[in-house]
Design an enzyme around this catalytic site. Structure first.
Site, short mmCIF file in Angstrom:
data_model
loop_
_atom_site.label_atom_id
_atom_site.label_comp_id
_atom_site.label_asym_id
_atom_site.label_seq_id
_atom_site.Cartn_x
_atom_site.Cartn_y
_atom_site.Cartn_z
N LYS A 94 0.82 -1.23 0.00
CA LYS A 94 0.00 0.00 0.00
C LYS A 94 0.85 1.27 0.00
O LYS A 94 0.46 2.27 -0.58
CB LYS A 94 -0.97 -0.01 1.19
CG LYS A 94 -0.28 0.12 2.54
CD LYS A 94 -1.25 -0.04 3.70
CE LYS A 94 -0.48 0.10 5.00
NZ LYS A 94 -1.15 -0.46 6.17
N ARG A 97 -7.55 -0.59 16.90
CA ARG A 97 -8.05 -0.42 15.54
C ARG A 97 -8.84 -1.68 15.24
O ARG A 97 -9.71 -2.03 16.02
CB ARG A 97 -6.91 -0.16 14.55
CG ARG A 97 -7.41 0.57 13.28
CD ARG A 97 -6.29 0.91 12.32
NE ARG A 97 -5.75 -0.28 11.65
CZ ARG A 97 -4.72 -0.27 10.80
NH1 ARG A 97 -4.11 0.86 10.54
NH2 ARG A 97 -4.32 -1.39 10.24
C1 LIG Z 1 -0.12 -1.13 6.79
C2 LIG Z 1 -0.29 -2.43 7.44
C3 LIG Z 1 0.82 -3.26 7.61
C4 LIG Z 1 2.22 -2.86 7.23
O1 LIG Z 1 2.72 -1.92 8.13
P1 LIG Z 1 4.24 -1.39 8.02
O2 LIG Z 1 4.43 -0.53 9.21
O3 LIG Z 1 4.31 -0.64 6.75
O4 LIG Z 1 5.11 -2.56 8.03
C5 LIG Z 1 0.61 -4.50 8.17
N1 LIG Z 1 -0.62 -4.88 8.56
C6 LIG Z 1 -1.70 -4.10 8.42
C7 LIG Z 1 -3.03 -4.60 8.86
C8 LIG Z 1 -1.57 -2.84 7.86
O5 LIG Z 1 -2.65 -2.06 7.73
#
Ligand SMILES: *Cc1c(COP(=O)(O)O)cnc(C)c1O
Length: 597
Positions: free
Chosen positions: A36, A131
């Site tokens: 993302k 969350r």
């Molecule tokens: C964005 C996200 C990640 C990745 O997080 P990073 O800090 O970029 O490694 C992993 N799990 C979920 C559910 C996320 O929303």
């Protein structure tokens, strides 16, 4: 190249992916890469897959579709709890999803049955970050119902910390997730194949824990792309922090006051701005603003200060940096800046991909052809800098034995001084500069040519004279064309005093160099060690304003036609010094300094 742009270095992303994957594999934890942050850019996704990532995760179905449509071959995981309104698309366009709502899972089940598919789900557990996630007390209740649904397969459980509230994934939190996994398996007599412990913020837990427990999976975005641990903002050892660089252009540069003139109201964003009085400063405006990128997430590479930003402008204090209108200013990015820059249609995505050996060599040869054309016509305005023997210096140097008798290792005076400074720098590193060759007479050059030719004739008896000549001409100039006859060229290597050997440059065995394409200075197919050593050698000489030869990592030029062409000069300062001149000068000036008259 167009600005504003984001330079995306695929080799650095590949490196970070490999380092992190092998680190986590050391305790049997698999890495899912989260795309993302880079808007699921297909070329980046492909690099992740090429470097061993099996599952790619994104928060948006449209991003997953984008990767699928571009032909990226991976298992796709949707990591944002799906919208119930998109349930059908989740089943059709993704392979698995993270879930926390039973009503949504029921819908996924309905569409999976309808389309005759099996959709894998991972149930998220709330462990304090507040969350997404099912409360641990409700988990068994939910699982009981999920297990009765057809079309969905419970693959595992997971948690996500350090996002909404910054809650640290501690040993205790991870032990809790492990124990929940074990108790569920016992109670329902099932096997959970994936226990996904979190994201990049799990790095410190992973490094310090003795036992990862049941955690066998992490979902990483930030640490792969930016090389940082998000909770502390500290760089992770061995990773690149500059795989992404944002570049903007200076459109105005003027000396102006550091405080505005007039009554202060609200700024363009409804805030009351504050100013630090630093007197008159050099203010530069960059053509990039908050409409392009989250400016607060930018860190400049130069010693400048971001004073503020509007929709389309960033205003900086240029301090002492030598900027002018049209200059490029580079920034590294924090995660928020990366996400916004990658998503901005205003920012050009400049992919820097690793060249194959073939591509690299073709580029070098084309460059060399062009270079030779220019060197053939560039004029020389001989500046009569004298020749001096490096053997008469007190520099710490090693002289490689020459085929020429009584060889004196002559160089121009400026080159002599430069070599002195380079040898000093190496002294401090426990290394010594090896001088292989310096000024050469035509006779000397011819000898080298003949020697190489007879060597290759023996090595390749089936090759024709023309073929042999072609190979030789790649690395040895015919007499009269060698810049060694100017006194501005030096061939050099480095000796390691501690290891008592010549450094490994990728094509050498001690002082012996095998002449082949891998001698091109930045050839991709040499070892990391050899790359590092070439970098060291070339940097020493480039910092002294030499240019490295296109095809020989050991050959450096200053003042002569090679140097002048590379630096776009109008003329060269050092012309050819023929033997007879040098001989007669030597007779006239026996006091070690040889003049070209
Ligand atoms: C964005 C996200 C990640 C990745 O997080 P990073 O800090 O970029 O490694 C992993 N799990 C979920 C559910 C996320 O929303």
């Amino acid at each position: 190249m167009s600005t504003p742009r984001i330079d995306i270095n695929l080799s650095k992303i590949a490196h970070n992916t490999k380092v992190l994957s092998s680190l986590f594999r050391s305790k049997k934890v698999d890495v899912i890469a989260v795309t993302k942050g880079v808007c699921a850019h297909p070329q980046i996704a492909n690099i992740l897959v090429k470097n061993g990532i099996k599952i790619l995760a994104d928060s948006r179905i449209s991003n997953i579709k984008k990767m699928r449509d571009a032909g990226v071959k991976a298992i796709f995981l949707l990591i944002r709890t799906p919208m119930i309104s998109q349930s059908e698309s989740v089943v059709l366009d993704t392979d698995m999803s993270l879930n926390s709502e039973l009503s949504v899972i029921k819908k996924l089940s309905e569409f999976a049955i309808l389309h005759d598919r099996v959709h894998k789900i991972i149930l998220m557990v709330e462990l304090g970050d507040l969350r997404e996630g099912i409360m641990p007390s409700q988990l068994e209740n939910t699982i009981e119902k999920v297990l009765r649904l057809k079309g969905v397969e419970l693959t595992g459980i997971g948690t996500n910390l350090a996002c909404f509230s910054g809650v640290t994934p501690t040993e205790k939190k991870m032990e809790l997730l492990s124990s929940i996994a074990t108790s569920i398996e016992k109670k329902f007599d099932i096997k959970l194949t994936m226990i996904s412990g979190g994201n990049s913020a799990n790095y410190n837990w992973f490094r310090t824990t003795k036992d990862v427990g049941r955690i066998n999976n992490l979902r990483l975005g930030e640490s792969i792309f930016l090389g940082y641990e998000p909770l502390t903002g500290k760089p992770i050892p061995k990773l690149h922090q500059d795989a992404f660089m944002l570049v903007a252009e200076v459109i105005e540069l003027k000396n102006k006051s550091s405080v505005p003139d007039g009554e202060i109201g609200l700024d363009a964003f409804g805030n009351k701005p504050k100013f630090k009085d630093q007197g008159m400063i050099r203010r530069a405006i960059l053509a990039m603003g908050v409409q392009d990128v989250m400016v607060t997430g930018l860190t400049p590479k130069l010693d400048i200060e971001i004073l503020g930003a509007g929709g389309d402008h960033i205003v900086i204090n240029a301090k002492k940096e030598s900027l002018k209108v049209g200059s490029n200013v580079s920034f590294t990015l924090k995660y928020g800046a990366l996400v916004t820059a990658m998503n901005s249609s205003y920012i050009f995505k400049n992919i820097i991909s690793p060249l194959s050996a073939k591509e690299y060599c073709a580029i070098v040869e084309e460059k060399d052809r062009l270079h030779k054309k220019k060197t053939a016509i560039i004029p020389v305005q001989e500046d009569h800098t004298p020749l001096i023997s490096l053997q008469d210096s007190d520099f710490n140097l090693i002289f490689e034995k020459s085929i020429q008798k009584n060889y004196r290792y002559l160089v121009r005076k400026e080159v002599f001084e430069k070599i002195g400074r380079i040898s000093k720098l190496l002294d401090n590193q426990g290394k010594k500069l090896i001088i292989r060759s310096a000024w050469r007479s035509f006779e000397h050059q011819q000898k080298l040519w003949d020697q190489k030719t007879s060597f290759l004739k023996k090595k390749y008896p089936k090759k024709t004279v023309q073929e042999i000549d072609k190979i030789v001409s790649n690395f040895i100039a015919s007499k009269g064309l060698s810049t060694h006859s100017t006194g501005g060229a030096v061939d050099a290597l480095i000796y390691d005093l501690r290891k008592k050997c010549v450094l490994d440059f990728g094509t050498n065995d001690g002082l012996y160099i095998d002449l082949n394409e891998k001698c091109y200075p930045k050839h991709p197919d040499i070892s990391e060690e050899a790359k590092k050593n070439r970098k060291l050698l070339i940097k020493l000489f480039e910092d002294e304003d030499f240019v490295c030869d296109h095809k020989e990592y050991w050959h450096f030029d200053f003042g002569n036609i090679n140097w002048a062409v590379e630096n776009n000069m109008e003329y060269a300062n050092y012309g050819i010094l023929e033997e007879s001149f040098v001989q007669s000068a030597a007779l006239n000036y026996p006091d070690k300094v040889f003049f070209y008259l």
